[in-house]
Write a protein that holds these residues in place. Structure first.
Motif, mmCIF file in Angstrom:
data_model
loop_
_atom_site.group_PDB
_atom_site.id
_atom_site.type_symbol
_atom_site.label_atom_id
_atom_site.label_comp_id
_atom_site.label_asym_id
_atom_site.label_seq_id
_atom_site.Cartn_x
_atom_site.Cartn_y
_atom_site.Cartn_z
ATOM 1 N N GLU A 126 0.811 -1.218 0.000
ATOM 2 C CA GLU A 126 0.000 0.000 0.000
ATOM 3 C C GLU A 126 0.843 1.265 0.000
ATOM 4 O O GLU A 126 0.401 2.316 -0.452
ATOM 5 C CB GLU A 126 -0.944 -0.008 1.203
ATOM 6 C CG GLU A 126 -2.071 -1.043 1.094
ATOM 7 C CD GLU A 126 -3.049 -0.950 2.237
ATOM 8 O OE1 GLU A 126 -2.660 -0.395 3.290
ATOM 9 O OE2 GLU A 126 -4.177 -1.441 2.099
ATOM 10 N N ARG A 127 2.058 1.170 0.513
ATOM 11 C CA ARG A 127 2.926 2.353 0.583
ATOM 12 C C ARG A 127 3.669 2.625 -0.720
ATOM 13 O O ARG A 127 4.310 3.653 -0.864
ATOM 14 C CB ARG A 127 3.928 2.197 1.726
ATOM 15 C CG ARG A 127 3.318 2.411 3.101
ATOM 16 C CD ARG A 127 4.320 2.138 4.194
ATOM 17 N NE ARG A 127 4.412 0.712 4.490
ATOM 18 C CZ ARG A 127 5.286 0.184 5.340
ATOM 19 N NH1 ARG A 127 6.166 0.957 5.942
ATOM 20 N NH2 ARG A 127 5.295 -1.102 5.572
ATOM 21 N N THR A 128 3.607 1.686 -1.668
ATOM 22 C CA THR A 128 4.360 1.857 -2.914
ATOM 23 C C THR A 128 3.548 2.535 -4.004
ATOM 24 O O THR A 128 4.111 3.048 -4.979
ATOM 25 C CB THR A 128 4.835 0.487 -3.439
ATOM 26 O OG1 THR A 128 3.681 -0.311 -3.767
ATOM 27 C CG2 THR A 128 5.680 -0.232 -2.405
ATOM 28 N N GLY A 129 2.235 2.501 -3.902
ATOM 29 C CA GLY A 129 1.398 3.074 -4.939
ATOM 30 C C GLY A 129 1.301 2.220 -6.186
ATOM 31 O O GLY A 129 0.891 2.710 -7.245
ATOM 32 N N THR A 130 1.668 0.941 -6.081
ATOM 33 C CA THR A 130 1.641 0.062 -7.257
ATOM 34 C C THR A 130 0.406 -0.821 -7.298
ATOM 35 O O THR A 130 0.197 -1.534 -8.288
ATOM 36 C CB THR A 130 2.886 -0.844 -7.274
ATOM 37 O OG1 THR A 130 2.907 -1.636 -6.082
ATOM 38 C CG2 THR A 130 4.164 -0.023 -7.371
ATOM 39 N N LEU A 131 -0.418 -0.820 -6.249
ATOM 40 C CA LEU A 131 -1.568 -1.714 -6.199
ATOM 41 C C LEU A 131 -2.766 -1.085 -6.896
ATOM 42 O O LEU A 131 -2.993 0.126 -6.813
ATOM 43 C CB LEU A 131 -1.934 -2.045 -4.754
ATOM 44 C CG LEU A 131 -0.840 -2.690 -3.890
ATOM 45 C CD1 LEU A 131 -1.403 -3.078 -2.527
ATOM 46 C CD2 LEU A 131 -0.236 -3.904 -4.587
ATOM 47 N N ALA A 132 -3.539 -1.922 -7.568
ATOM 48 C CA ALA A 132 -4.764 -1.443 -8.205
ATOM 49 C C ALA A 132 -5.768 -1.058 -7.117
ATOM 50 O O ALA A 132 -6.008 -1.852 -6.196
ATOM 51 C CB ALA A 132 -5.341 -2.527 -9.109
ATOM 52 N N PRO A 133 -6.369 0.124 -7.189
ATOM 53 C CA PRO A 133 -7.210 0.611 -6.085
ATOM 54 C C PRO A 133 -8.455 -0.227 -5.810
ATOM 55 O O PRO A 133 -8.911 -0.331 -4.681
ATOM 56 C CB PRO A 133 -7.593 2.034 -6.529
ATOM 57 C CG PRO A 133 -7.371 2.048 -8.007
ATOM 58 C CD PRO A 133 -6.257 1.104 -8.269
ATOM 59 N N PRO A 313 9.519 5.035 -3.671
ATOM 60 C CA PRO A 313 8.807 3.846 -3.192
ATOM 61 C C PRO A 313 8.678 2.755 -4.263
ATOM 62 O O PRO A 313 8.853 1.573 -3.968
ATOM 63 C CB PRO A 313 7.437 4.388 -2.779
ATOM 64 C CG PRO A 313 7.672 5.824 -2.465
ATOM 65 C CD PRO A 313 8.740 6.263 -3.425
ATOM 66 N N VAL A 314 8.383 3.144 -5.512
ATOM 67 C CA VAL A 314 8.221 2.155 -6.572
ATOM 68 C C VAL A 314 9.560 1.504 -6.902
ATOM 69 O O VAL A 314 9.651 0.293 -7.148
ATOM 70 C CB VAL A 314 7.600 2.788 -7.833
ATOM 71 C CG1 VAL A 314 7.477 1.759 -8.952
ATOM 72 C CG2 VAL A 314 6.235 3.369 -7.516
ATOM 73 N N LEU A 315 10.624 2.316 -6.902
ATOM 74 C CA LEU A 315 11.956 1.780 -7.179
ATOM 75 C C LEU A 315 12.380 0.799 -6.092
ATOM 76 O O LEU A 315 12.931 -0.280 -6.389
ATOM 77 C CB LEU A 315 12.957 2.932 -7.275
ATOM 78 C CG LEU A 315 14.253 2.686 -8.056
ATOM 79 C CD1 LEU A 315 13.939 2.226 -9.471
ATOM 80 C CD2 LEU A 315 15.114 3.930 -8.067
ATOM 81 N N LEU A 316 12.106 1.145 -4.837
ATOM 82 C CA LEU A 316 12.418 0.224 -3.735
ATOM 83 C C LEU A 316 11.575 -1.042 -3.826
ATOM 84 O O LEU A 316 12.055 -2.144 -3.535
ATOM 85 C CB LEU A 316 12.195 0.924 -2.393
ATOM 86 C CG LEU A 316 13.224 1.989 -2.012
ATOM 87 C CD1 LEU A 316 12.801 2.700 -0.726
ATOM 88 C CD2 LEU A 316 14.607 1.365 -1.832
ATOM 89 N N PHE A 317 10.323 -0.890 -4.212
ATOM 90 C CA PHE A 317 9.454 -2.053 -4.388
ATOM 91 C C PHE A 317 10.006 -2.978 -5.473
ATOM 92 O O PHE A 317 10.022 -4.201 -5.314
ATOM 93 C CB PHE A 317 8.043 -1.600 -4.749
ATOM 94 C CG PHE A 317 7.123 -2.721 -5.121
ATOM 95 C CD1 PHE A 317 6.632 -3.593 -4.166
ATOM 96 C CD2 PHE A 317 6.741 -2.902 -6.451
ATOM 97 C CE1 PHE A 317 5.783 -4.629 -4.515
ATOM 98 C CE2 PHE A 317 5.890 -3.938 -6.808
ATOM 99 C CZ PHE A 317 5.411 -4.807 -5.836
ATOM 100 N N THR A 318 10.462 -2.379 -6.577
ATOM 101 C CA THR A 318 11.037 -3.174 -7.664
ATOM 102 C C THR A 318 12.269 -3.939 -7.182
ATOM 103 O O THR A 318 12.417 -5.138 -7.466
ATOM 104 C CB THR A 318 11.416 -2.266 -8.849
ATOM 105 O OG1 THR A 318 10.265 -1.527 -9.257
ATOM 106 C CG2 THR A 318 11.944 -3.080 -10.009
ATOM 107 N N ALA A 319 13.150 -3.240 -6.444
ATOM 108 C CA ALA A 319 14.344 -3.901 -5.900
ATOM 109 C C ALA A 319 13.954 -5.019 -4.938
ATOM 110 O O ALA A 319 14.553 -6.106 -4.946
ATOM 111 C CB ALA A 319 15.230 -2.879 -5.195
ATOM 112 N N GLY A 320 12.927 -4.759 -4.119
ATOM 113 C CA GLY A 320 12.457 -5.787 -3.192
ATOM 114 C C GLY A 320 11.924 -7.000 -3.922
ATOM 115 O O GLY A 320 12.161 -8.145 -3.503
#
Length: 421
Positions: A126-133, A313-320
């Motif tokens: 939820e903190r990355t902004g990558t989830l479909a609402p 946040p999205v870049l960190l999510f991708t790395a994760g």
């Protein structure tokens, strides 16, 4: 665009795709990467991440929105033909003696990535902004977990064949585990879509239809001798339409039950009869996959926009996602192979091969995007996972080979021969 306008646009797009794929593949061949990696990256180059960022007018002119469904359908034809050939080239007899370790590796290669993917999404999604609402957290988490659990079985098979590793212990083990992995992943994916749709119908149809597919394939196996005899007496020009019809029928059925066309095509190739006439017909069909498969990669690349990864946040999510993918697949499969009693040199190579996602993850991502489960940002992040883990495979194998040569002073062929059956 009218149909009359679409035809010349399609012809030009195909020419551009083939030229770019060939150029990128040749460049990457210099560093030991197989052609499919070049095709994956060429698709990204032709999309908004590179061509669209540098020359947006050129990208929109070459690939207008009206053309993209055509690219998808024709790319599916190439994909189905390619997977049929993967199944046709696959030798089931090589799995003898590796069934137990392959089963253990496959179980670890599915369960661990799914669990880690779910934990990652629940913890930071939820903190990355990558989830479909409008998509429940559980659906997003399970989809990412299943996407990370996919193994690039066609990629794995091609690497093993191109490196002359077909008769090795780790080659047979990886092929067996990879085939089971992907079959299980497609059923799990159908389950995710069932949850997203609020019904258990999809997964029930997938399981029941899967048993039906197995039953049909068993009948094909029993009739192989009679089919081959009839084929040898038939006119050669009549066999190709029959083969295409059978292949598309199985692909349609697999799509309808939720296991998807690629799995049906692979299954038919696995049991397809052998004879002089049929073998020639199958080889005649092979160039169709070679020519049209790059269209699928380009379609995926057109949906990939790396500029969406620009935020922290999205870049960190991708790395994760990359870290979780490697730990969940390479680490879990290596450990499972060791637990099964395999020597470390076999277990490391199994982990390296099983870690590649490639084509199969792209298929899953496109399905998720079409279903509205995946946002463009998550799609792009997981495409990075597919590219990174696929590109890793060949260098990892080369690194393992070099370390063994340095330690043992033996040529590579001796190491491979020691593992062969």
């Amino acid at each position: 665009m009218s149909a009359t306008d679409l035809a010349p646009a399609f012809f030009l797009a195909v020419v551009v795709i083939l030229v770019v794929c060939r150029a990128v593949s040749r460049l990457l061949h210099l560093v030991g990467q197989p052609p499919v990696v070049g095709e994956m990256l060429a698709g990204v180059v032709l999309g908004p991440s590179v061509l669209g960022a540098l020359l947006p007018g050129v990208e929109s002119g070459l690939f207008p929105q009206e053309l993209r469904p055509v690219l998808y359908v024709v790319g599916q034809i190439g994909l189905v033909v390619f997977m049929f050939h993967v199944g046709w080239d696959f030798r089931v007899d090589r799995l003898r003696g590796v069934a137990r370790p392959a089963g253990l590796v496959s179980a670890a290669g599915v369960l661990v990535p799914v669990a880690l993917g779910v934990v990652l999404i629940v913890a930071v999604g939820e903190r990355t902004g990558t989830l479909a609402p409008d998509v429940p957290m559980a659906v997003s988490a399970l989809f990412v977990g299943v996407a990370l659990a996919v193994t690039a079985f066609p990629m794995l098979a091609r690497i093993i064949a191109e490196r002359g590793l077909t008769g090795t212990r780790f080659g047979s083990l990886s092929l067996g585990a990879g085939a089971v992995d992907d079959a299980v992943a497609w059923v799990l994916l159908a389950g995710v879509f069932s949850i997203a749709g609020g019904s258990a119908g999809l997964v029930s149809v997938a399981v029941a239809g899967g048993f039906g597919l197995v039953a049909v394939m068993a009948v094909v196996v029993r009739l192989r001798g009679r089919t081959a005899s009839l084929a040898d007496r038939a006119a050669p020009e009549s066999l190709l339409p029959v083969l295409v019809g059978a292949l598309f029928l199985v692909a349609w059925y697999a799509d309808e039950i939720g296991l998807y066309a690629v799995f049906g095509a692979f299954s038919l190739g696995l049991v397809f009869p052998r004879s002089g006439q049929l073998d020639h017909t199958v080889e005649t069909l092979k160039p169709v996959g070679t020519v049209f498969l790059p269209l699928f990669f380009t379609y995926s690349g057109l949906n990939t926009d790396f500029t969406l990864l620009g935020s922290g946040p999205v870049l960190l999510f991708t790395a994760g996602c990359v870290v979780v993918a490697v730990a969940g697949k390479f680490g879990a499969c290596w450990l499972a192979a060791r637990v099964a009693g395999e020597p470390n040199r076999v277990a490391l190579r199994v982990g390296a091969l099983m870690n590649a996602r490639g084509l199969m993850q792209l298929i899953a991502l496109n399905l998720g995007l079409a279903a509205g489960i995946v946002t463009q940002a998550m799609f792009s992040a997981l495409v990075v996972v597919a590219i990174v883990t696929t590109v890793m495979a060949t260098p990892l194998l080369a690194l393992i080979d070099r370390r063994e040569r340095t330690r043992d002073g033996e040529p590579r062929r001796t190491v491979a021969a020691a593992e062969a059956h």
